[in-house]
Write a protein that holds these residues in place. Structure first.
Motif, PDB file in Angstrom:
ATOM      1  N   ARG A  88      54.910 -43.776 -11.566  1.00 58.41           N
ATOM      2  CA  ARG A  88      53.668 -44.505 -11.799  1.00 58.41           C
ATOM      3  C   ARG A  88      53.177 -44.159 -13.213  1.00 58.41           C
ATOM      4  NH1 ARG A  88      53.586 -41.886  -7.040  1.00 58.41           N
ATOM      5  NH2 ARG A  88      51.666 -42.720  -6.113  1.00 58.41           N
ATOM      6  N   PRO A  91      47.078 -44.291 -16.012  1.00 55.73           N
ATOM      7  CA  PRO A  91      46.247 -45.271 -16.734  1.00 55.73           C
ATOM      8  C   PRO A  91      45.245 -44.659 -17.684  1.00 55.73           C
ATOM      9  CG  PRO A  91      45.619 -45.163 -14.417  1.00 55.73           C
ATOM     10  CD  PRO A  91      46.871 -44.360 -14.554  1.00 55.73           C
ATOM     11  N   TRP A  92      44.821 -43.406 -17.458  1.00 57.08           N
ATOM     12  CA  TRP A  92      43.854 -42.776 -18.354  1.00 57.08           C
ATOM     13  C   TRP A  92      44.565 -41.926 -19.416  1.00 57.08           C
ATOM     14  CZ3 TRP A  92      44.388 -41.874 -13.148  1.00 57.08           C
ATOM     15  CH2 TRP A  92      44.964 -40.664 -12.770  1.00 57.08           C
ATOM     16  N   ASP A  95      49.042 -44.765 -20.262  1.00 62.05           N
ATOM     17  CA  ASP A  95      50.081 -45.265 -19.350  1.00 62.05           C
ATOM     18  C   ASP A  95      51.395 -44.501 -19.476  1.00 62.05           C
ATOM     19  OD1 ASP A  95      48.653 -47.225 -17.947  1.00 62.05           O
ATOM     20  OD2 ASP A  95      48.929 -48.692 -19.542  1.00 62.05           O
ATOM     21  N   ASP A 185      39.031 -47.730  -9.385  1.00 59.52           N
ATOM     22  CA  ASP A 185      39.936 -48.622 -10.114  1.00 59.52           C
ATOM     23  C   ASP A 185      41.111 -47.880 -10.740  1.00 59.52           C
ATOM     24  OD1 ASP A 185      38.202 -50.655  -9.411  1.00 59.52           O
ATOM     25  OD2 ASP A 185      37.111 -50.589 -11.315  1.00 59.52           O
ATOM     26  N   LEU A 186      40.849 -46.710 -11.342  1.00 57.99           N
ATOM     27  CA  LEU A 186      41.934 -45.966 -11.974  1.00 57.99           C
ATOM     28  C   LEU A 186      42.897 -45.395 -10.945  1.00 57.99           C
ATOM     29  CD1 LEU A 186      40.013 -44.150 -14.855  1.00 57.99           C
ATOM     30  CD2 LEU A 186      41.585 -46.089 -15.041  1.00 57.99           C
ATOM     31  N   GLU A 188      43.672 -46.839  -8.121  1.00 60.73           N
ATOM     32  CA  GLU A 188      44.534 -47.946  -7.711  1.00 60.73           C
ATOM     33  C   GLU A 188      45.579 -48.245  -8.785  1.00 60.73           C
ATOM     34  OE1 GLU A 188      44.408 -52.488  -5.916  1.00 60.73           O
ATOM     35  OE2 GLU A 188      42.599 -51.262  -5.972  1.00 60.73           O
ATOM     36  N   ALA A 189      45.189 -48.182 -10.046  1.00 63.86           N
ATOM     37  CA  ALA A 189      46.154 -48.395 -11.125  1.00 63.86           C
ATOM     38  C   ALA A 189      47.205 -47.297 -11.154  1.00 63.86           C
ATOM     39  CB  ALA A 189      45.421 -48.460 -12.465  1.00 63.86           C
ATOM     40  N   ASP A 191      48.535 -46.147  -8.484  1.00 63.49           N
ATOM     41  CA  ASP A 191      49.218 -46.341  -7.197  1.00 63.49           C
ATOM     42  C   ASP A 191      48.659 -45.437  -6.107  1.00 63.49           C
ATOM     43  OD1 ASP A 191      50.967 -47.548  -5.418  1.00 63.49           O
ATOM     44  OD2 ASP A 191      52.602 -46.154  -5.845  1.00 63.49           O
ATOM     45  N   LYS A 193      45.824 -46.407  -3.764  1.00 69.64           N
ATOM     46  CA  LYS A 193      44.803 -47.372  -3.354  1.00 69.64           C
ATOM     47  C   LYS A 193      43.862 -46.726  -2.335  1.00 69.64           C
ATOM     48  CE  LYS A 193      46.007 -51.639  -2.923  1.00 69.64           C
ATOM     49  NZ  LYS A 193      46.566 -52.934  -2.423  1.00 69.64           N
TER      50      LYS A 193
END
Length: 450
Positions: A88, A91-92, A95, A185-186, A188-189, A191, A193
């Motif tokens: 994965r 995201p913070w 990526d 949100d982060l 979920e990004a 992976d 959820k």
């Protein structure tokens, strides 16, 4: 994604590095960056990773005794194998590609690797025709960073980011909306959820329910969630804490574990429309196995000295060896109103749990019940399990819990003698660190007056 697609995604990422991590005994991620060249060069053969990660505690203090590594062995490298399916992007963190790793099959460290232990038990379950589906929900407190680090008894206590007891508060969510939204949100990004996120009763305490998944992926998500929260919180100058009980006057932090089994067609085998009350004989055997094993597996669900300060009467945590239908005072809570949601909620586990060990112990004890066709010898408990003095109590401290585990033939049978031997050493170490320390209570009580 297929392995080929994952490798291509790493190749196409504009950065020059990959991050990967191993899970230690306490559920802490131990990891590093490596260059993409090294990632591709060693993907088939594995990566050297010092075996000290299973030779020290959560504070990097070496165990006085170890069954697996130590100075006498020179703390050599083990061979870590990256699990491509755990891929994965973070995201913070631009990526950057991230992976989890285990010590390779045949490496001596495999015997004490929590993720490897869970994989072995999952293989057994699938060999029996069952596909475990699990999920963890976590509660944790959030503190102002500058004040959360004041650990001396002679300084102010850590200060939560919110005041008051506001469970399910929409006002508090609005007041911390940026942080709440980033978590949702982060994650979920990343992976992970979330089914839900809300405030719990207590100042600055949140609860997140992670969406259910196949058990290994569920354990991965739970372990990564705790680290993700700490990294997401950092820009907000917030220090999250997943310790089981930080304040004796407030509720503790749970890590409730939800458990079900599916067959090869995806049907929940815990649910039986014809049975009363919709609990299948197989679910009964699974539950009976967990009831029989629980007194001997407490360190898997309550692994620290602090864990047992959460397990007190009237604090939303179980204290007795009980089960019941939708009863939050029992150790094991049955939810079985419809096939899709029928499950066993293990309420002993706290937020300080190692998800791999909790899930391994839960699944192994349930499979033991199925293999031996066990039947429940106690009825579902109704009412307040705190107020019934005739009920069997769970161990109330780590020392007694660890002794029960070390002496248990059942624990060694279902989880392996090598793992139990090493895990017991680590829990002995944890207890000895506690009894040799000088506590805040002692300082406050004796510092001046005595």
């Amino acid at each position: 994604m297929t392995n080929k697609e994952i490798i291509e995604a790493v190749k196409e990422h504009p950065g020059n590095k990959v991050k990967f991590a191993i899970i230690d005994i306490d559920g802490v991620l131990r990891g590093k960056y490596i260059h993409k060249d090294k990632f591709f060069d060693n993907l088939d053969h594995g990566y050297g990773f010092c075996d000290v990660v299973y030779g020290w505690d959560s504070a990097d203090k070496l165990y006085n005794k170890s069954s697996i590594t130590g100075w006498e062995r020179g703390f050599p490298d083990g061979i870590a194998k990256i699990d491509l399916e755990s891929f994965r992007p973070i995201p913070w963190d631009n990526d950057v590609p991230f992976f989890l790793a285990d010590y390779s099959a045949g490496d001596k460290m495999e015997a004490v690797c929590p993720r490897s232990l869970l994989k072995k038990i999952v293989t057994k379950a699938e060999g029996m025709g069952y596909f475990p589906q699990y999920a963890l929900e976590f509660e944790w407190f959030n503190f102002h960073k500058s004040e959360a680090n004041n650990q001396s008894a002679l300084k102010p206590q850590p200060q939560p980011i919110f005041d008051g007891m506001f469970g399910y508060s929409l006002v508090r969510i609005a007041q911390g909306s940026n942080y709440f939204n980033d978590i949702f949100d982060l994650c979920e990004a990343f992976d992970i959820k979330l089914e839900g996120l809300h405030t719990e009763t207590g100042p600055g305490v949140f609860e997140a329910a992670i969406q259910k998944d196949a058990i290994l992926k569920a354990a991965d998500k739970a372990a990564l969630f705790k680290t993700a929260i700490k990294e997401i919180a950092h820009p907000y100058d917030i220090t999250p804490s997943f310790m089981a009980k930080w304040n004796q006057n407030l509720p503790g932090c749970s890590g409730h574990m939800h458990q079900s089994l599916l067959d090869e067609n995806g049907k929940n085998v815990f649910y039986d429309q014809k049975a009363k009350p919709h609990m299948s004989p197989l679910m009964e055997s699974f539950l009976a196995g967990q009831m029989e094993a629980l007194p001997y597996l407490m360190p898997f669900f309550a692994p620290t000295v602090n864990s047992y300060k959460r397990l007190v009467e009237g604090a939303w945590a179980p204290t007795t060896l009980t089960w019941g239908f939708d009863n939050r005072t029992t150790a094991l809570r049955i939810l079985n109103d419809r096939p899709e949601t029928t499950r066993i909620e293990h309420r002993v586990a706290g937020a300080d749990v190692n998800p791999y060990l909790a899930m391994a112990a839960g699944l192994a004890s349930g499979l033991y019940g199925i293999e031996n066709n066990l039947r429940l010898d106690t009825p579902a408990f109704e009412g307040d399990a705190y107020s019934n003095g005739r009920l069997k109590s769970l161990p109330d401290n780590l020392h007694d819990a660890n002794i029960a585990m070390k002496r248990s033939k059942l624990a060694k049978e279902i989880l392996g003698e090598d793992f139990i031997s090493h895990f017991a050493v680590t829990r002995d170490h944890e207890w000895n660190e506690y009894v040799s320390s000088v506590s805040d209570w002692e300082l406050k009580r004796y510092f001046e007056i005595i």
